[in-house]
Design a protein around this motif. Structure first.
Motif, PDB file in Angstrom:
ATOM      1  N   PHE A 188      26.585  -3.241  40.413  1.00 43.58           N
ATOM      2  CA  PHE A 188      26.678  -2.496  39.155  1.00 43.58           C
ATOM      3  C   PHE A 188      27.825  -1.488  39.195  1.00 43.58           C
ATOM      4  O   PHE A 188      28.578  -1.349  38.239  1.00 43.58           O
ATOM      5  CB  PHE A 188      25.345  -1.784  38.888  1.00 43.58           C
ATOM      6  CG  PHE A 188      25.313  -1.076  37.563  1.00 43.58           C
ATOM      7  CD1 PHE A 188      25.316  -1.798  36.388  1.00 43.58           C
ATOM      8  CD2 PHE A 188      25.281   0.313  37.515  1.00 43.58           C
ATOM      9  CE1 PHE A 188      25.282  -1.148  35.164  1.00 43.58           C
ATOM     10  CE2 PHE A 188      25.252   0.973  36.298  1.00 43.58           C
ATOM     11  CZ  PHE A 188      25.254   0.243  35.122  1.00 43.58           C
ATOM     12  N   ALA A 189      27.975  -0.802  40.334  1.00 42.30           N
ATOM     13  CA  ALA A 189      29.050   0.176  40.501  1.00 42.30           C
ATOM     14  C   ALA A 189      30.411  -0.518  40.461  1.00 42.30           C
ATOM     15  O   ALA A 189      31.359  -0.017  39.866  1.00 42.30           O
ATOM     16  CB  ALA A 189      28.871   0.921  41.811  1.00 42.30           C
ATOM     17  N   LEU A 197      35.395  -1.899  37.619  1.00 38.90           N
ATOM     18  CA  LEU A 197      36.261  -2.931  37.057  1.00 38.90           C
ATOM     19  C   LEU A 197      36.453  -2.695  35.564  1.00 38.90           C
ATOM     20  O   LEU A 197      37.558  -2.832  35.041  1.00 38.90           O
ATOM     21  CB  LEU A 197      35.631  -4.309  37.309  1.00 38.90           C
ATOM     22  CG  LEU A 197      36.559  -5.502  37.131  1.00 38.90           C
ATOM     23  CD1 LEU A 197      37.547  -5.584  38.293  1.00 38.90           C
ATOM     24  CD2 LEU A 197      35.748  -6.801  37.062  1.00 38.90           C
ATOM     25  N   LEU A 198      35.363  -2.316  34.897  1.00 38.26           N
ATOM     26  CA  LEU A 198      35.406  -2.073  33.452  1.00 38.26           C
ATOM     27  C   LEU A 198      36.367  -0.936  33.121  1.00 38.26           C
ATOM     28  O   LEU A 198      37.204  -1.038  32.233  1.00 38.26           O
ATOM     29  CB  LEU A 198      33.999  -1.727  32.974  1.00 38.26           C
ATOM     30  CG  LEU A 198      33.670  -2.040  31.513  1.00 38.26           C
ATOM     31  CD1 LEU A 198      33.583  -3.547  31.307  1.00 38.26           C
ATOM     32  CD2 LEU A 198      32.359  -1.378  31.125  1.00 38.26           C
ATOM     33  N   PHE A 199      36.252   0.178  33.872  1.00 32.05           N
ATOM     34  CA  PHE A 199      37.121   1.341  33.631  1.00 32.05           C
ATOM     35  C   PHE A 199      38.566   1.046  34.022  1.00 32.05           C
ATOM     36  O   PHE A 199      39.497   1.531  33.379  1.00 32.05           O
ATOM     37  CB  PHE A 199      36.609   2.556  34.405  1.00 32.05           C
ATOM     38  CG  PHE A 199      35.485   3.269  33.704  1.00 32.05           C
ATOM     39  CD1 PHE A 199      35.725   3.973  32.537  1.00 32.05           C
ATOM     40  CD2 PHE A 199      34.196   3.226  34.206  1.00 32.05           C
ATOM     41  CE1 PHE A 199      34.695   4.627  31.881  1.00 32.05           C
ATOM     42  CE2 PHE A 199      33.154   3.875  33.567  1.00 32.05           C
ATOM     43  CZ  PHE A 199      33.404   4.586  32.393  1.00 32.05           C
ATOM     44  N   VAL A 242      40.147  -1.915  33.969  1.00 30.60           N
ATOM     45  CA  VAL A 242      40.731  -2.799  32.962  1.00 30.60           C
ATOM     46  C   VAL A 242      40.922  -2.037  31.646  1.00 30.60           C
ATOM     47  O   VAL A 242      41.917  -2.214  30.946  1.00 30.60           O
ATOM     48  CB  VAL A 242      39.827  -4.032  32.727  1.00 30.60           C
ATOM     49  CG1 VAL A 242      40.311  -4.847  31.532  1.00 30.60           C
ATOM     50  CG2 VAL A 242      39.801  -4.898  33.988  1.00 30.60           C
ATOM     51  N   GLY A 243      39.968  -1.160  31.317  1.00 35.55           N
ATOM     52  CA  GLY A 243      40.044  -0.391  30.079  1.00 35.55           C
ATOM     53  C   GLY A 243      41.168   0.644  30.097  1.00 35.55           C
ATOM     54  O   GLY A 243      41.700   0.994  29.055  1.00 35.55           O
ATOM     55  N   ALA A 244      41.534   1.127  31.283  1.00 31.15           N
ATOM     56  CA  ALA A 244      42.589   2.132  31.394  1.00 31.15           C
ATOM     57  C   ALA A 244      43.972   1.541  31.139  1.00 31.15           C
ATOM     58  O   ALA A 244      44.886   2.236  30.727  1.00 31.15           O
ATOM     59  CB  ALA A 244      42.541   2.767  32.783  1.00 31.15           C
ATOM     60  N   LYS A 245      44.106   0.230  31.397  1.00 27.57           N
ATOM     61  CA  LYS A 245      45.425  -0.390  31.237  1.00 27.57           C
ATOM     62  C   LYS A 245      45.734  -0.658  29.766  1.00 27.57           C
ATOM     63  O   LYS A 245      44.861  -0.963  28.998  1.00 27.57           O
ATOM     64  CB  LYS A 245      45.461  -1.710  32.009  1.00 27.57           C
ATOM     65  CG  LYS A 245      45.480  -1.467  33.519  1.00 27.57           C
ATOM     66  CD  LYS A 245      45.581  -2.782  34.292  1.00 27.57           C
ATOM     67  CE  LYS A 245      45.619  -2.514  35.780  1.00 27.57           C
ATOM     68  NZ  LYS A 245      45.677  -3.773  36.565  1.00 27.57           N
TER      69      LYS A 245
END
Length: 41
Positions: A28-29, A34-36, A38-41
């Motif tokens: 989960f971590a 990974l979510l953050f 990818v979202g930052a790019k």
């Protein structure tokens, strides 16, 4: 001797549950990381 041996070791179900929570928590971590990332790019 078998009584003292059983007292020292954890119940099998507790160990399996603890290991499952540990693995699930890391997955989960890693997913959130990974979510953050990818979202930052």
């Amino acid at each position: 001797m078998s009584e003292s041996n059983e007292e020292k070791s954890f119940p099998r179900g507790l160990v399996i549950r603890l290991f499952a929570y540990l693995v699930a928590g890391h997955v989960f971590a890693g997913f959130l990381y990974l979510l953050f990332t990818v979202g930052a790019k």
